[in-house]
Scaffold this motif. Structure first.
Motif, PDB file in Angstrom:
ATOM      1  N   VAL A 138      47.601  24.270 111.303  1.00  0.00           N
ATOM      2  CA  VAL A 138      46.648  25.366 111.476  1.00  0.00           C
ATOM      3  C   VAL A 138      45.667  25.394 110.303  1.00  0.00           C
ATOM      4  CG1 VAL A 138      46.423  27.862 111.722  1.00  0.00           C
ATOM      5  CG2 VAL A 138      48.362  26.674 112.781  1.00  0.00           C
ATOM      6  N   LEU A 139      46.201  25.352 109.092  1.00  0.00           N
ATOM      7  CA  LEU A 139      45.341  25.374 107.917  1.00  0.00           C
ATOM      8  C   LEU A 139      44.365  24.207 107.895  1.00  0.00           C
ATOM      9  CD1 LEU A 139      47.909  26.364 105.135  1.00  0.00           C
ATOM     10  CD2 LEU A 139      46.081  27.780 106.078  1.00  0.00           C
ATOM     11  N   VAL A 140      44.873  23.016 108.161  1.00  0.00           N
ATOM     12  CA  VAL A 140      44.018  21.826 108.127  1.00  0.00           C
ATOM     13  C   VAL A 140      42.967  21.882 109.240  1.00  0.00           C
ATOM     14  CG1 VAL A 140      43.993  19.318 108.430  1.00  0.00           C
ATOM     15  CG2 VAL A 140      45.680  20.374 106.928  1.00  0.00           C
ATOM     16  N   THR A 141      43.341  22.355 110.405  1.00  0.00           N
ATOM     17  CA  THR A 141      42.382  22.436 111.510  1.00  0.00           C
ATOM     18  C   THR A 141      41.195  23.313 111.144  1.00  0.00           C
ATOM     19  OG1 THR A 141      44.082  22.051 113.181  1.00  0.00           O
ATOM     20  CG2 THR A 141      42.079  23.164 113.917  1.00  0.00           C
ATOM     21  N   PHE A 142      41.471  24.521 110.670  1.00  0.00           N
ATOM     22  CA  PHE A 142      40.368  25.440 110.366  1.00  0.00           C
ATOM     23  C   PHE A 142      39.637  25.067 109.079  1.00  0.00           C
ATOM     24  CE2 PHE A 142      42.885  28.015 113.338  1.00  0.00           C
ATOM     25  CZ  PHE A 142      41.882  28.256 114.269  1.00  0.00           C
ATOM     26  N   ALA A 143      40.367  24.627 108.071  1.00  0.00           N
ATOM     27  CA  ALA A 143      39.708  24.244 106.815  1.00  0.00           C
ATOM     28  C   ALA A 143      38.846  23.006 107.012  1.00  0.00           C
ATOM     29  CB  ALA A 143      40.754  24.012 105.724  1.00  0.00           C
ATOM     30  N   SER A 144      39.291  22.066 107.851  1.00  0.00           N
ATOM     31  CA  SER A 144      38.470  20.872 108.078  1.00  0.00           C
ATOM     32  C   SER A 144      37.174  21.233 108.800  1.00  0.00           C
ATOM     33  CB  SER A 144      39.244  19.808 108.863  1.00  0.00           C
ATOM     34  OG  SER A 144      39.514  20.251 110.176  1.00  0.00           O
ATOM     35  N   ALA A 145      37.223  22.249 109.633  1.00  0.00           N
ATOM     36  CA  ALA A 145      36.000  22.692 110.307  1.00  0.00           C
ATOM     37  C   ALA A 145      35.054  23.370 109.319  1.00  0.00           C
ATOM     38  CB  ALA A 145      36.344  23.652 111.441  1.00  0.00           C
ATOM     39  N   PHE A 146      35.590  24.273 108.496  1.00  0.00           N
ATOM     40  CA  PHE A 146      34.747  25.036 107.585  1.00  0.00           C
ATOM     41  C   PHE A 146      34.304  24.231 106.368  1.00  0.00           C
ATOM     42  CE2 PHE A 146      37.053  28.522 109.764  1.00  0.00           C
ATOM     43  CZ  PHE A 146      35.939  29.121 110.349  1.00  0.00           C
ATOM     44  N   LEU A 147      35.187  23.399 105.832  1.00  0.00           N
ATOM     45  CA  LEU A 147      34.872  22.680 104.600  1.00  0.00           C
ATOM     46  C   LEU A 147      34.281  21.290 104.831  1.00  0.00           C
ATOM     47  CD1 LEU A 147      38.086  23.592 102.574  1.00  0.00           C
ATOM     48  CD2 LEU A 147      35.819  24.650 102.419  1.00  0.00           C
ATOM     49  N   LEU A 148      34.690  20.638 105.923  1.00  0.00           N
ATOM     50  CA  LEU A 148      34.256  19.267 106.149  1.00  0.00           C
ATOM     51  C   LEU A 148      33.331  19.124 107.356  1.00  0.00           C
ATOM     52  CD1 LEU A 148      37.703  17.520 105.499  1.00  0.00           C
ATOM     53  CD2 LEU A 148      35.796  17.775 103.898  1.00  0.00           C
ATOM     54  N   GLY A 149      33.113  20.228 108.065  1.00  0.00           N
ATOM     55  CA  GLY A 149      32.206  20.192 109.205  1.00  0.00           C
ATOM     56  C   GLY A 149      32.764  19.497 110.435  1.00  0.00           C
ATOM     57  N   GLU A 150      34.072  19.378 110.529  1.00  0.00           N
ATOM     58  CA  GLU A 150      34.680  18.738 111.689  1.00  0.00           C
ATOM     59  C   GLU A 150      34.737  19.721 112.858  1.00  0.00           C
ATOM     60  OE1 GLU A 150      38.423  17.065 110.482  1.00  0.00           O
ATOM     61  OE2 GLU A 150      37.470  15.723 109.035  1.00  0.00           O
ATOM     62  N   ALA A 151      34.656  19.188 114.063  1.00  0.00           N
ATOM     63  CA  ALA A 151      34.640  20.025 115.267  1.00  0.00           C
ATOM     64  C   ALA A 151      36.057  20.430 115.670  1.00  0.00           C
ATOM     65  CB  ALA A 151      33.984  19.267 116.409  1.00  0.00           C
ATOM     66  N   ILE A 152      36.154  21.641 116.236  1.00  0.00           N
ATOM     67  CA  ILE A 152      37.420  22.111 116.808  1.00  0.00           C
ATOM     68  C   ILE A 152      37.193  22.270 118.303  1.00  0.00           C
ATOM     69  CG2 ILE A 152      39.163  23.925 116.851  1.00  0.00           C
ATOM     70  CD1 ILE A 152      38.369  24.711 114.050  1.00  0.00           C
ATOM     71  N   SER A 153      37.836  21.434 119.088  1.00  0.00           N
ATOM     72  CA  SER A 153      37.699  21.518 120.543  1.00  0.00           C
ATOM     73  C   SER A 153      38.567  22.658 121.072  1.00  0.00           C
ATOM     74  CB  SER A 153      38.130  20.198 121.188  1.00  0.00           C
ATOM     75  OG  SER A 153      39.518  19.995 120.977  1.00  0.00           O
TER      76      SER A 153
END
Length: 122
Positions: free
Chosen positions: A87-102
């Motif tokens: 959960v942490l990695v999913t949301f942090a990767s979106a906010f910090l690294l700009g990765e998409a969350i499908s």
């Protein structure tokens, strides 16, 4: 140790492990293989990237905290909390690294949270 303090310790381990993942991903964005062929200097340059050093340091700290957790709790209670790292990695990767969350990834993440909540109550 109170249940609250134990869960806080577990979450500290999960958080430092997630931070390790994010730092290593950040370091890997430039690629693993150097422009020239591998040499001792390019290997050292790779190893001493801030994200690599920070990620490995976070891993080490996470392991130390996790051993403290296991000295105080049953592994069958503590281990499911590691799912929160997803959960942490999913949301942090979106906010910090700009990765998409499908939508599919979001649904899976919600299921993990639900599962951890059920296990933590037992």
């Amino acid at each position: 140790m109170s249940r609250f303090a134990l869960i806080a310790l577990i979450l500290a381990s999960v958080s430092t492990n997630a931070a390790a993942q994010l730092l290593l991903r950040w370091a890997a964005r430039d690629g693993l293989v150097p422009a020239q062929s591998w040499s001792p200097s390019s290997f050292l340059e790779f190893i001493f990237r801030p994200g690599i050093i920070g990620g490995l340091a976070c891993y080490a700290l996470s392991v130390v905290i996790w051993v403290m957790v296991l000295s105080r709790a049953e592994v069958s209670f503590a281990y499911p909390f590691l799912g929160l790292g997803f959960v942490l990695v999913t949301f942090a990767s979106a906010f910090l690294l700009g990765e998409a969350i499908s939508a599919q990834r979001l649904a899976g993440t919600a299921l993990i949270v639900l599962g951890v909540a059920v296990l933590a109550r037992g």
